[in-house]
Design a protein around this motif. Structure first.
Motif, PDB file in Angstrom:
ATOM      1  N   MET A 493       0.823  -1.200   0.000  1.00 37.84           N
ATOM      2  CA  MET A 493       0.000   0.000   0.000  1.00 37.84           C
ATOM      3  C   MET A 493       0.864   1.260   0.000  1.00 37.84           C
ATOM      4  N   ASP A 494       0.212   2.395  -0.242  1.00 37.75           N
ATOM      5  CA  ASP A 494       0.890   3.692  -0.283  1.00 37.75           C
ATOM      6  C   ASP A 494       0.884   4.344   1.098  1.00 37.75           C
ATOM      7  N   ARG A 495       1.731   3.786   1.982  1.00 40.54           N
ATOM      8  CA  ARG A 495       1.909   4.313   3.339  1.00 40.54           C
ATOM      9  C   ARG A 495       0.615   4.324   4.133  1.00 40.54           C
ATOM     10  N   PRO A 496       0.118   3.164   4.539  1.00 47.18           N
ATOM     11  CA  PRO A 496      -1.098   3.136   5.369  1.00 47.18           C
ATOM     12  C   PRO A 496      -0.821   3.708   6.755  1.00 47.18           C
ATOM     13  N   GLU A 497      -1.441   4.831   7.021  1.00 48.75           N
ATOM     14  CA  GLU A 497      -1.217   5.484   8.317  1.00 48.75           C
ATOM     15  C   GLU A 497      -2.398   5.208   9.239  1.00 48.75           C
ATOM     16  N   ASP A 498      -3.212   6.210   9.509  1.00 51.67           N
ATOM     17  CA  ASP A 498      -4.249   6.036  10.510  1.00 51.67           C
ATOM     18  C   ASP A 498      -5.402   5.190   9.978  1.00 51.67           C
ATOM     19  N   GLN A 517       7.292   6.548  -5.102  1.00 44.19           N
ATOM     20  CA  GLN A 517       7.965   5.471  -5.836  1.00 44.19           C
ATOM     21  C   GLN A 517       6.999   4.462  -6.439  1.00 44.19           C
ATOM     22  N   ARG A 518       5.717   4.643  -6.248  1.00 48.69           N
ATOM     23  CA  ARG A 518       4.742   3.763  -6.894  1.00 48.69           C
ATOM     24  C   ARG A 518       4.925   3.835  -8.415  1.00 48.69           C
ATOM     25  N   ASP A 527      -2.230   0.008  -8.782  1.00 51.60           N
ATOM     26  CA  ASP A 527      -3.356  -0.920  -8.749  1.00 51.60           C
ATOM     27  C   ASP A 527      -4.584  -0.132  -8.339  1.00 51.60           C
ATOM     28  N   GLU A 528      -5.716  -0.785  -8.215  1.00 46.79           N
ATOM     29  CA  GLU A 528      -6.943  -0.015  -8.051  1.00 46.79           C
ATOM     30  C   GLU A 528      -7.033   0.695  -6.702  1.00 46.79           C
ATOM     31  N   ALA A 529      -6.430   0.138  -5.656  1.00 45.06           N
ATOM     32  CA  ALA A 529      -6.424   0.815  -4.358  1.00 45.06           C
ATOM     33  C   ALA A 529      -5.325   1.859  -4.256  1.00 45.06           C
ATOM     34  N   ASN A 530      -4.331   1.749  -5.123  1.00 45.99           N
ATOM     35  CA  ASN A 530      -3.199   2.688  -5.186  1.00 45.99           C
ATOM     36  C   ASN A 530      -3.043   3.085  -6.650  1.00 45.99           C
ATOM     37  N   PRO A 531      -3.969   3.905  -7.192  1.00 44.67           N
ATOM     38  CA  PRO A 531      -4.148   3.996  -8.645  1.00 44.67           C
ATOM     39  C   PRO A 531      -3.225   4.951  -9.374  1.00 44.67           C
ATOM     40  N   ARG A 532      -2.308   5.627  -8.656  1.00 42.52           N
ATOM     41  CA  ARG A 532      -1.468   6.600  -9.330  1.00 42.52           C
ATOM     42  C   ARG A 532       0.006   6.269  -9.173  1.00 42.52           C
ATOM     43  N   SER A 533       0.726   6.328 -10.263  1.00 41.42           N
ATOM     44  CA  SER A 533       2.177   6.281 -10.189  1.00 41.42           C
ATOM     45  C   SER A 533       2.681   7.617  -9.648  1.00 41.42           C
ATOM     46  N   ASN A 534       3.871   7.581  -9.011  1.00 40.55           N
ATOM     47  CA  ASN A 534       4.458   8.799  -8.456  1.00 40.55           C
ATOM     48  C   ASN A 534       3.418   9.564  -7.632  1.00 40.55           C
ATOM     49  N   ASN A 535       2.827   8.843  -6.694  1.00 40.49           N
ATOM     50  CA  ASN A 535       1.694   9.358  -5.929  1.00 40.49           C
ATOM     51  C   ASN A 535       2.168  10.352  -4.874  1.00 40.49           C
ATOM     52  N   LYS A 536       1.978  11.640  -5.121  1.00 43.50           N
ATOM     53  CA  LYS A 536       2.429  12.695  -4.206  1.00 43.50           C
ATOM     54  C   LYS A 536       1.376  13.107  -3.185  1.00 43.50           C
ATOM     55  N   ASN A 537       0.103  12.834  -3.479  1.00 42.75           N
ATOM     56  CA  ASN A 537      -0.966  13.433  -2.678  1.00 42.75           C
ATOM     57  C   ASN A 537      -1.777  12.461  -1.840  1.00 42.75           C
ATOM     58  N   GLY A 538      -1.677  11.156  -2.106  1.00 44.68           N
ATOM     59  CA  GLY A 538      -2.330  10.176  -1.265  1.00 44.68           C
ATOM     60  C   GLY A 538      -3.800   9.983  -1.547  1.00 44.68           C
ATOM     61  N   GLN A 539      -4.413   9.061  -0.784  1.00 47.80           N
ATOM     62  CA  GLN A 539      -5.827   8.748  -0.946  1.00 47.80           C
ATOM     63  C   GLN A 539      -6.398   8.251   0.380  1.00 47.80           C
ATOM     64  N   VAL A 540      -7.719   8.137   0.446  1.00 44.78           N
ATOM     65  CA  VAL A 540      -8.406   7.641   1.645  1.00 44.78           C
ATOM     66  C   VAL A 540      -9.241   6.436   1.246  1.00 44.78           C
ATOM     67  N   LEU A 541      -9.002   5.315   1.910  1.00 39.93           N
ATOM     68  CA  LEU A 541      -9.665   4.051   1.634  1.00 39.93           C
ATOM     69  C   LEU A 541     -10.841   3.872   2.588  1.00 39.93           C
ATOM     70  N   GLU A 542     -11.962   3.387   2.062  1.00 38.70           N
ATOM     71  CA  GLU A 542     -13.144   3.075   2.866  1.00 38.70           C
ATOM     72  C   GLU A 542     -13.394   1.572   2.792  1.00 38.70           C
ATOM     73  N   ILE A 543     -13.510   0.930   3.944  1.00 36.71           N
ATOM     74  CA  ILE A 543     -13.674  -0.523   4.019  1.00 36.71           C
ATOM     75  C   ILE A 543     -14.987  -0.854   4.716  1.00 36.71           C
ATOM     76  N   GLU A 544     -15.764  -1.749   4.128  1.00 35.47           N
ATOM     77  CA  GLU A 544     -16.894  -2.379   4.812  1.00 35.47           C
ATOM     78  C   GLU A 544     -16.413  -3.757   5.224  1.00 35.47           C
ATOM     79  N   ASP A 545     -16.099  -3.896   6.498  1.00 35.08           N
ATOM     80  CA  ASP A 545     -15.400  -5.073   6.989  1.00 35.08           C
ATOM     81  C   ASP A 545     -16.339  -5.987   7.761  1.00 35.08           C
ATOM     82  N   ASP A 546     -16.145  -7.281   7.561  1.00 38.69           N
ATOM     83  CA  ASP A 546     -16.733  -8.262   8.463  1.00 38.69           C
ATOM     84  C   ASP A 546     -15.773  -8.333   9.652  1.00 38.69           C
TER      85      ASP A 546
END
Length: 692
Positions: A493-498, A517-518, A527-546
């Motif tokens: 992943m692209d630096r999973p923080e909080d 470095q992606r 990949d689809e959860a980390n969809p950008r090469s040279n990712n400078k700005n990041g993203q927020v993932l939402e999970i519906e978890d069992d």
């Protein structure tokens, strides 16, 4: 000064704004070193394991998550303070309605040396570095610091913050804050990084750890004022910790000073954290690798490979602590580094209690650990490994939480994180053939997919572990958890923080800060959860978890950056009506269920800030900037309740070329004062709830 939102566009080059000096002392220049994860697994295209479909409706948790923290490794290290104000992307954001709890005029991007809040809001510092925590603490004297004073004063670089109401005392709370790292060039006049004095080293040790401080609210405002209470406490890098879980007593943790492998002095690089429903505080040990010297002199091939996987390298450490205390010299104490990198638990109600290091939750660069409780009382702890191309984890306890505030329930609940199963995440995308690294949205209109939690370690009621990874013992999985994740092919992943579970919906959110470095040669591709090469700005993932199970579905809530750029996504919301956001780090929720995001290393050339994001309904993805922090600073540890917002301002004034001899910030005291990391409270000036 309160800034009105501007419709002005400015350009940027996409580089992180974190300074070189911050990278050097916060994470040991991790962004300039080789990526520790060189394993070949974890690419979406390699996934062959069948992913179970999501199970039935998810139950919201019983936990109340009040606060989170921040910190980590930045993908790029540069600074640009040329513009004083400006706005990126989007429209003016003036007029129109907003999601409930987000009824404020957004603050414009800026590079001012102050905390900037919306019109109609007020602010005040709660506590600063050097302010007294214990009654016998001397007054802060920047030019004449001592270790004895720092052990009784508020520590440096505050990150996580949590507020715990004190029963029977209206408007009184315990404020618990961790202190991630020390930046010695900003702590001492004339600091020589090649020759720190013994007293400077001792002050640095004392500036780490956590502070527990009683604070009292005000009937007329959101102000919080520190007091000397019986629970007030400083925990430092020399405080004794007790080790629990499957690695307790292991030969991998034994040292000459601790032949039992169960007693560790101190906690290092405490980043974010979480509050438990039973009233304790969890904090994550993150970039601990930088404190240890002489990894390059380790000749045993297995030991050297393990050190490299955790980012330990080189000869002398940055702070040179090994000159005073040989436990930081790996040639003298090769196991000492194995005693850091855990989730620690502190009981703030008992100042005589011994804090705990939980090895059942694994060892890596924990950003935090946050709790969800299922309907039957099962406790689930989520944690991210804040490194480029590293993994996401959860721990499901086999013990149920016992409600109530008595001593018996506390004794039981303090053992909950010592028995259960540790998992690492593997994700797959719904549209893998459409991801090319550009950030272009797939044809189904969202970045989404499925995932599974792969079990790697089971800890029994007797504290003994069972490895679920081939060719690794239970102790090895607990101590070298990253290697276990490599072996089972976890997703990079692209630096999973909080991680933060939403107490209203049960959905889980993850801040993925960035990864320049992606997609580069030899590294994992987009990949689809980390969809950008040279990712400078990041993203927020939402999970519906069992939550207590092994399957989940996911989507990207935000793909961060300039909303005018084609490679950004705001949950489907109109991008002309959102604030630009970059490098999400810490997460929190308000009483309405909105997500609040603090940033670290804004790559859009403005100061870091705090943002509110709507999660449900037709305004899902609406993003509004609530405040910005002073230049060189980082926004950490937001707490958002109906009465106030509390945040930590970490490393204000840490810009390249600055130091204690050449300060470039004078926040929070103004004049010619040195900058001081501080906790700040913000509230609506006319009364009423935040965001109303």
């Amino acid at each position: 000064m309160k800034l009105k939102p501007l419709a002005l566009f400015v350009t940027h080059d996409g580089q992180s704004s974190r300074s070189n000096v911050t990278c050097r002392y916060k994470c040991g220049d991790a962004c300039s070193h080789d990526v520790p994860n060189t394993s070949g697994g974890g690419y979406f295209g390699d996934i062959v394991r069948t992913v179970l479909s999501r199970r039935g409706a998810l139950k919201a948790g019983a936990t109340t998550v009040l606060a989170v923290g921040a910190g980590g490794v930045l993908a790029g290290c540069s600074n640009d303070a040329t513009a004083q104000t400006g706005s990126l992307g989007g429209g003016s954001l003036e007029g129109g309605s907003s999601a409930p709890g987000m009824g404020f005029a957004p603050v414009a991007p800026n590079t001012l040396d102050e905390v900037v809040v919306p019109a109609g809001y007020e602010q005040a510092v709660v506590i600063r570095w050097g302010d007294p925590v214990l009654p016998d603490a001397p007054a802060f004297d920047f030019a004449n610091q001592t270790a004895a004073a720092q052990e009784r004063q508020f520590g440096f670089n505050n990150d996580f913050a949590g507020l715990l109401p004190i029963p029977g005392e209206p408007l009184a709370y315990l404020l618990v804050v961790n202190h991630e790292y020390s930046t010695e060039p900003f702590m001492f006049h004339g600091y020589d990084p090649e020759n720190p004095t013994d007293e400077q080293i001792r002050i640095g040790l004392a500036a780490h750890g956590l502070s527990v401080v009683k604070v009292r609210g005000d009937f007329q405002s959101g102000r919080l004022t520190p007091e000397f209470g019986p629970q007030n406490r400083r925990i430092t890098a020399t405080t004794e910790f007790h080790v629990t879980g499957p690695a307790a007593g292991s030969a991998l943790l034994r040292t000459s000073a601790d032949p039992t492998g169960t007693k560790v002095l101190g906690t290092l690089n405490n980043c974010a954290g979480g509050l438990t429903p039973w009233g304790t505080v969890l904090s994550g040990e993150e970039n601990f690798n930088q404190y240890f010297a002489n990894a390059a002199q380790v000749t045993d091939a297995t030991a050297a490979a393990r050190l490299k996987r955790y980012g330990l390298s080189g000869d002398a450490s940055e702070r040179k602590w090994e000159r005073l205390d040989h436990r930081f010299d790996l040639t003298q104490e090769p196991n000492e580094a194995n005693r850091f990198g855990y989730v620690v638990e502190v009981n703030p109600w008992d100042p005589a209690s011994t804090p705990i290091k939980h090895t059942a939750l694994g060892r890596f660069k924990h950003e935090a650990a946050t709790i969800h409780v299922t309907g039957d009382g099962t406790v689930v702890a989520y944690s991210g490994d804040d490194e480029r191309f590293d993994y996401m984890y959860k721990f499901v306890s086999s013990r149920k939480m016992v409600p109530g505030g008595g001593q018996a329930s506390m004794r039981h609940n303090l053992t909950i994180l010592d028995a259960g199963t540790l998992y690492v995440a593997k994700l797959s995308g719904d549209s893998p053939d459409e991801v090319d690294g550009s950030g272009k949205l797939p044809s189904d209109g969202r970045f989404s997919g499925k995932g599974e939690w792969i079990p790697i370690l089971r800890t029994g009621e007797d504290g003994r572990g069972e490895s679920l990874v081939d060719d690794m013992s239970a102790e090895e999985v607990a101590v070298f958890t990253r290697i276990a994740g490599d072996k089972v092919g976890a997703t990079k992943m692209d630096r999973p923080e909080d991680f933060e579970p939403n107490p209203k919906t049960g959905k889980v959110y993850v801040a993925l800060t960035n990864n320049s470095q992606r997609g580069t040669d030899g590294k994992a591709q987009a990949d689809e959860a980390n969809p950008r090469s040279n990712n400078k700005n990041g993203q927020v993932l939402e999970i519906e978890d069992d939550h207590a199970g092994t399957d989940f579905v996911w989507n990207l809530l935000l793909v961060c950056g300039d909303p005018a750029a084609a490679d950004t996504y705001f949950g489907g919301f109109d991008k002309t009506q959102v604030s630009p956001i970059s490098c999400p780090d810490n997460l929190a929720f308000d009483p309405h269920g909105n997500l609040w995001i603090s940033t670290d290393g804004n790559a859009l050339k403005s100061n870091d800030g705090l943002f509110a994001v709507a999660l449900e309904g037709e305004r899902r993805g609406e993003t509004k900037q609530f405040l910005t922090v002073p230049k060189g600073g980082e926004t950490c540890g937001p707490i958002v309740d109906g009465r106030r917002v509390v945040l930590c301002v970490q490393h204000p004034g840490e810009v390249d070329g600055a130091s204690a001899d050449r300060p470039q910030s004078h926040w929070p005291d103004g004049g010619a004062a040195q900058p001081r990391p501080s906790v700040v409270a913000v509230w609506r000036g006319a009364g009423g709830a935040v965001g109303s």
